[in-house]
Scaffold this active site. Structure first.
Site, PDB file in Angstrom:
ATOM      1  N   ALA A   1      11.128  13.291  27.654  1.00  0.00           N
ATOM      2  CA  ALA A   1      12.121  13.459  26.599  1.00  0.00           C
ATOM      3  C   ALA A   1      11.684  14.454  25.840  1.00  0.00           C
ATOM      4  O   ALA A   1      12.667  15.151  25.089  1.00  0.00           O
ATOM      5  CB  ALA A   1      12.349  12.167  25.806  1.00  0.00           C
TER       6      ALA A   1
ATOM      7  N   ASP B   1      10.920   6.992  35.006  1.00  0.00           N
ATOM      8  CA  ASP B   1       9.619   7.362  34.627  1.00  0.00           C
ATOM      9  C   ASP B   1       8.824   6.280  34.529  1.00  0.00           C
ATOM     10  O   ASP B   1       7.503   5.916  34.692  1.00  0.00           O
ATOM     11  CB  ASP B   1       9.443   8.641  33.723  1.00  0.00           C
ATOM     12  CG  ASP B   1      10.014   8.134  32.469  1.00  0.00           C
ATOM     13  OD1 ASP B   1      10.302   6.872  32.074  1.00  0.00           O
ATOM     14  OD2 ASP B   1      10.087   9.057  31.421  1.00  0.00           O
TER      15      ASP B   1
ATOM     16  N   THR C   1       7.127   9.202  24.343  1.00  0.00           N
ATOM     17  CA  THR C   1       8.181   8.932  23.228  1.00  0.00           C
ATOM     18  C   THR C   1       8.661   7.675  22.934  1.00  0.00           C
ATOM     19  O   THR C   1       8.800   7.306  21.784  1.00  0.00           O
ATOM     20  CB  THR C   1       9.541   9.849  23.503  1.00  0.00           C
ATOM     21  OG1 THR C   1       8.828  11.251  23.965  1.00  0.00           O
ATOM     22  CG2 THR C   1      10.571  10.073  22.530  1.00  0.00           C
TER      23      THR C   1
ATOM     24  N   ASN D   1      11.210  -2.491  24.720  1.00  0.00           N
ATOM     25  CA  ASN D   1      11.100  -1.042  24.237  1.00  0.00           C
ATOM     26  C   ASN D   1      10.845  -1.152  22.793  1.00  0.00           C
ATOM     27  O   ASN D   1      11.408  -1.924  21.984  1.00  0.00           O
ATOM     28  CB  ASN D   1      12.735  -0.396  24.511  1.00  0.00           C
ATOM     29  CG  ASN D   1      13.328  -0.289  25.695  1.00  0.00           C
ATOM     30  OD1 ASN D   1      13.039  -1.103  26.444  1.00  0.00           O
ATOM     31  ND2 ASN D   1      13.277   0.984  25.922  1.00  0.00           N
TER      32      ASN D   1
ATOM     33  N   GLY E   1       0.943   9.525  27.932  1.00  0.00           N
ATOM     34  CA  GLY E   1       0.310  10.377  26.654  1.00  0.00           C
ATOM     35  C   GLY E   1      -0.478   9.529  25.739  1.00  0.00           C
ATOM     36  O   GLY E   1      -1.377  10.336  25.277  1.00  0.00           O
TER      37      GLY E   1
END
Length: 477
Positions: free
Chosen positions: A11, A228, A250, A287, A397
């Site tokens: 993103a 992903d 993100t 989420n 990340g």
């Protein structure tokens, strides 16, 4: 040994990687990285899809300077799409899932019925909500999700990969086919959607013009876990099935891998979703807003002329008192772009907590609040799935964020294994390598290869878990 090219579109950035893969080797190098920056045009927030496509072409051209790859595979974020006309031309720049057009959209089918069919949590970002909001009725149009759109431009072949299709809230989670009856009830044309393909299926070969431009020749393109998170979860270096995962970028996707969907009403009310994984597994997850809170805070400070370095802020935040102020990171107020520190401060003021004054205090509030959200998701996932876990694997990340990883271990009371960072690209590469015969086996064998070849960081829980329980209770009031 096979050389494959995973293209991983996130993103905030995209990357084209080179991966050497065999039964004893998994080596990943970056060929090209480029920015993914959305563009506001009047009242609509768009993705700059042509810039993304150019970034992919540039990366493939760099990849073509060495040995010829055996395959290319593309993954990206979920739910967003491009619409094509009958001749295959793009009808407009894809709209960003953070755009306001889905605010207050209520599909004609009740949420419990949607969940019973699709297993997907109703969220305003979902493809279903976007289609209801935009009122697409053209039966000659075709819808391609972002990785399938890029793949189509490379190969001229249209198709929709199942792991990403499952996130649209328009796939029957039990059959793995498009939920056509649901589409009829919602007034969404079935003709919008192409044939479904599975990870490992052929997605065509590079068109002659693309082959010439990139110098790669007519290389095969392989369908991978094109969401992903599906690719990232495949690259979780787990041993056995007593694990939870946190795909941290993100967005944070927190949950378990299960063999069958969990569709009870208690699961729906707990906001869990059942997304299709590689090899027919189910990603049972929630989420969570994720590193967006930090990314948008950093952008706000930069725009105000106060550039700061996240690594330095995290070191400062680690020295601050824990759990002084916490927020519900999943509150919809944090979804759109804008002044994130101001929104966080307003919520702390509203709830009678100390308002973070410095950037480091904002960061501490965010990481404490994220760890609390991960704790809640992991505990509820275990209860709803009837399974206990021993470890949480952090991939993506966020695996670099040592403070967040330690706080996750502390909050959950479980060991945390962080890494690999480029999990999505690795999972993408593994599916390609298996498709061309360089590796063999299912998720267990592929994960063993990740475990044996990638750098991992280990964290054990510390401190008093009662403090986390108290913060959770304070947040729920």
């Amino acid at each position: 040994m096979a050389l494959v090219v995973p293209v991983d579109l996130g993103a905030s950035s995209g990357r084209v990687m080179l991966a050497n893969v065999s039964d004893g080797t998994l080596e990943l190098t970056e060929a090209h990285r480029f920015t993914n920056r959305p563009v506001q045009v009047r009242d609509t927030l768009h993705w700059d899809i042509l810039s993304l496509h150019q970034g992919v072409l540039d990366g493939l051209r760099i990849a073509g300077r060495g040995a010829a790859p055996a395959s290319i595979g593309i993954d990206s974020w979920a739910v967003d799409y491009g619409l094509l006309n009958a001749s295959g031309a793009l009808l407009g720049n894809p709209v960003h899932y953070r755009d306001a057009r889905t605010n207050d959209v209520m599909p004609a089918v009740p949420a419990d019925e949607l969940y019973a069919v699709t297993g997907i949590r109703s969220m305003q970002i979902n493809t279903l909500f976007q289609l209801v909001a935009s009122g697409v009725h053209d039966r000659d149009a075709r819808l391609l999700l972002i990785p399938d759109l890029i793949s189509y431009w490379l190969t001229g072949v249209q198709g929709t990969e199942i792991t990403n299709a499952s996130t649209t809230q328009l796939v029957d989670v039990r059959t793995g086919a498009w939920a056509t009856d649901l589409m009829v009830r919602l007034g969404i044309p079935r003709e919008l959607f192409g044939d479904l393909r599975r990870p490992g299926d052929s997605a065509g070969r590079l068109l002659p013009a693309v082959a010439l431009e990139t110098g790669l020749g007519e290389v095969p393109v392989t369908a991978v876990g094109s969401h992903d998170t599906a690719s990232a979860v495949l690259a979780v270096p787990a041993s056995g099935d007593r694990f939870g995962y946190l795909s941290s970028g993100t967005w944070s996707l927190v949950g378990l891998e299960v063999p069958e969907p969990i569709l009870g009403e208690d699961s729906r009310l707990a906001n869990f979703t059942n997304e299709t994984g590689v090899d027919g597994t189910i990603r049972y997850l929630r989420n969570v807003m994720g590193l967006w809170l930090l990314q948008e805070s950093m952008r706000t400070w930069l725009a105000a002329g106060r550039p700061v370095e996240l690594s330095a802020l995290l070191r400062e935040a680690a020295a601050l008192p824990a759990l002084r102020s916490v927020i519900d990171v999943d509150d919809a107020v944090y979804l759109p772009p804008g002044d994130m520190p101001a929104r966080i401060g307003a919520e702390c003021l509203r709830t009678g907590q100390p308002v973070p004054g410095s950037p480091a205090e904002v960061v501490r509030c965010v990481v404490d609040s994220l760890a609390l959200a991960y704790r809640a998701a992991i505990e509820q996932a275990q209860r709803l799935a009837g399974r206990e876990i021993d470890v949480v694997h952090v991939v993506g990340g966020g695996a670099r964020n040592t403070l967040l990883c330690q706080l996750t271990a502390d909050a959950c009371g479980l060991a945390v294994v962080a890494g690999p960072v480029e999990a999505a690209a690795l999972g993408n590469a593994l599916v390609q390598a298996r498709a061309v015969g360089a590796v063999h086996g299912g998720p267990a064998e592929l994960r063993a290869l990740v475990r044996d070849t990638q750098q991992l960081w280990h964290y054990q829980p510390t401190g008093d878990r009662r403090a986390w329980q108290g913060a959770a209770e304070r947040l729920s009031r």
